[in-house]
Scaffold this motif. Structure first.
Motif, PDB file in Angstrom:
ATOM      1  N   LEU A  57      12.127 -12.487  -2.701  1.00 12.66           N
ATOM      2  CA  LEU A  57      13.075 -11.744  -2.004  1.00 12.66           C
ATOM      3  C   LEU A  57      12.513 -11.815  -0.461  1.00 12.66           C
ATOM      4  O   LEU A  57      13.299 -11.514   0.404  1.00 12.66           O
ATOM      5  CB  LEU A  57      13.431 -10.324  -2.580  1.00 12.66           C
ATOM      6  CG  LEU A  57      13.760 -10.602  -3.987  1.00 12.66           C
ATOM      7  CD1 LEU A  57      13.980  -8.996  -4.524  1.00 12.66           C
ATOM      8  CD2 LEU A  57      15.237 -11.011  -4.151  1.00 12.66           C
TER       9      LEU A  57
ATOM     10  N   SER B 170      14.587 -13.092   2.993  1.00 16.21           N
ATOM     11  CA  SER B 170      14.947 -12.421   3.795  1.00 16.21           C
ATOM     12  C   SER B 170      14.299 -12.621   5.350  1.00 16.21           C
ATOM     13  O   SER B 170      15.040 -12.623   6.442  1.00 16.21           O
ATOM     14  CB  SER B 170      14.254 -10.976   3.515  1.00 16.21           C
ATOM     15  OG  SER B 170      14.472  -9.933   4.792  1.00 16.21           O
ATOM     16  N   TYR B 171      12.986 -12.928   5.466  1.00 16.23           N
ATOM     17  CA  TYR B 171      12.488 -13.469   6.637  1.00 16.23           C
ATOM     18  C   TYR B 171      13.185 -14.563   7.107  1.00 16.23           C
ATOM     19  O   TYR B 171      13.338 -14.844   8.253  1.00 16.23           O
ATOM     20  CB  TYR B 171      10.859 -13.572   6.389  1.00 16.23           C
ATOM     21  CG  TYR B 171      10.167 -12.505   7.140  1.00 16.23           C
ATOM     22  CD1 TYR B 171       9.550 -12.691   8.368  1.00 16.23           C
ATOM     23  CD2 TYR B 171       9.817 -11.486   6.245  1.00 16.23           C
ATOM     24  CE1 TYR B 171       8.923 -11.628   8.828  1.00 16.23           C
ATOM     25  CE2 TYR B 171       9.243 -10.442   6.736  1.00 16.23           C
ATOM     26  CZ  TYR B 171       8.668 -10.506   8.239  1.00 16.23           C
ATOM     27  OH  TYR B 171       7.843  -9.349   8.705  1.00 16.23           O
TER      28      TYR B 171
ATOM     29  N   ASP C 221      16.149 -15.704   6.265  1.00 17.42           N
ATOM     30  CA  ASP C 221      17.558 -15.479   6.849  1.00 17.42           C
ATOM     31  C   ASP C 221      17.657 -14.497   8.054  1.00 17.42           C
ATOM     32  O   ASP C 221      18.572 -14.676   9.059  1.00 17.42           O
ATOM     33  CB  ASP C 221      18.499 -14.822   5.958  1.00 17.42           C
ATOM     34  CG  ASP C 221      18.682 -15.610   4.609  1.00 17.42           C
ATOM     35  OD1 ASP C 221      18.589 -16.976   4.717  1.00 17.42           O
ATOM     36  OD2 ASP C 221      18.838 -15.108   3.437  1.00 17.42           O
ATOM     37  N   ALA C 222      16.845 -13.496   8.227  1.00 17.04           N
ATOM     38  CA  ALA C 222      16.740 -12.781   9.176  1.00 17.04           C
ATOM     39  C   ALA C 222      16.115 -13.171  10.490  1.00 17.04           C
ATOM     40  O   ALA C 222      16.713 -12.586  11.757  1.00 17.04           O
ATOM     41  CB  ALA C 222      16.422 -11.228   8.938  1.00 17.04           C
TER      42      ALA C 222
END
Length: 354
Positions: free
Chosen positions: A169, A173-174, A176-177
């Motif tokens: 997860l 996150s990293y 996509d963000a």
């Protein structure tokens, strides 16, 4: 045609490899160097004696650094100095039973350590590809016959499995963000149970067998009917290398990839032990009828269709061949053969399979 790592691609590439002092990391460092890559290794010192890192003189074929991935500042400094183009993240607390003894260390290393690696990549313009190695144990295990696909639910009963699922997860996150916008293509690699020469970790089947049989002792097997996707270490490593090449050329091919044997080739602990016994003169075994120790999954297999269809990688050595190569390696090393030369010989044989 089965895909294999390309020397023309890797020659001169700057690669940062975390966990290079470990079993799989040492094998990958040897293969990368053989392909012509310039490797920077980042890891804690090896925790076993003997260990492949020392026996194969891995520090002589890469720019080796001892650094705890929980130290964000030191890790970021090493990344800035190395200016890698590709990253393989393999550093971890890798043992299920150790995770019961030290859960906080396991979560700190496997979750926050992965976050520190990802954070070290932020703003570093040299990086184009990152392969983050997790495990086949990231899935919420329902003890079912159906092999797990990459889009199945993540979970984990034991702290090791849960920490690796949590790291998935964090990685997503990293990616996509932050990293996708930066032009870094990030994927996770979920591999099955690996065997091969040079592993001396405790609580692993082949090292435990070797230690018992070398001492002319009885190998105690606590869960003989547990089923796992066993494979020789070179099969997932070939997959990681081919995945990195694919991401370089196809930056949108991110996500998770399973690497393991053919779906119907998952085998029990008993199957592996019986194959191993044929390669060692003294091989006494005691199979327990009781499930001793903390909870561990009884049934686990992977669906590897995505890796086979997208990357063109397929397992090259079946279980019998994998066990034979593993014990041939150990027996030759015990007779005095050079560990790195034995690894290179196995890589040559692996690459030469039709």
């Amino acid at each position: 045609m089965v895909s294999m790592p390309s020397a023309s691609f890797w020659k001169g590439k700057r690669v940062l490899l975390t966990g290079h002092t470990g079993f799989k990391g040492s094998w990958l460092a040897i293969w990368l160097r053989r392909l012509g890559a310039e490797v920077t290794g980042v890891s804690l010192p090896s925790v076993t004696e003997p260990n492949l890192f020392t026996l194969a003189s891995i520090d002589s074929i890469c720019d080796s650094h001892y650094c705890d991935i929980r130290d964000a500042g030191a890790l970021a400094k090493l990344f800035r100095g190395a200016k890698p183009e590709l990253v393989f993240h393999m550093a971890a607390q890798p043992l299920v039973r150790d995770s019961y003894r030290e859960p906080l260390l396991t979560f700190d290393t496997n979750v926050m350590g992965a976050a520190h690696v990802l954070e070290a990549m932020r703003g570093l313009s040299s990086i184009k590809v990152a392969v983050m190695v997790t495990t086949d144990k990231v899935y919420s295990n329902l003890e079912q016959l159906r092999p797990y696909r990459e889009d199945d639910m993540l979970g984990g009963y034991d702290p090791y499995s849960a920490s690796k699922a949590a790291s998935e997860l964090v990685i997503a996150s990293y990616r996509d963000a932050f990293l996708a916008e930066q032009g870094v293509s990030v994927a996770t690699a979920r591999a099955g149970n690996v065997i091969g020469g040079g592993d001396w970790s405790r609580d692993r089947l082949i090292p435990d067998a070797l230690m018992a049989w070398q001492a002319d002792s009885v190998l105690e097997i606590r869960r003989p009917e547990a089923v796992r996707p066993w494979q020789h270490v070179l099969d997932p490593l070939a997959g990681y290398l081919c995945l990195a090449e694919y991401l370089w050329k196809n930056p949108t091919g991110t996500g998770a990839y399973n690497f393991g044997p053919q779906t119907d080739a998952a085998a029990s602990v008993r199957d592996v032990v019986e194959l191993a016994r044929a390669h060692f003169e003294s091989s006494q075994v005691s199979y327990s009828r009781y499930k001793e120790g903390p909870h561990e999954a009884g049934l686990l297999s992977l669906n590897t269709k995505k890796a086979q269809e997208t990357l063109g990688v397929k397992p090259r050595w079946n279980l019998s061949e994998s066990v034979k190569h593993t014990f041939d390696w150990y027996c030759a090393q015990l007779r005095g053969s050079d560990a790195r030369k034995l690894c290179v010989a196995d890589i040559n044989a692996f690459e030469g399979e039709s």
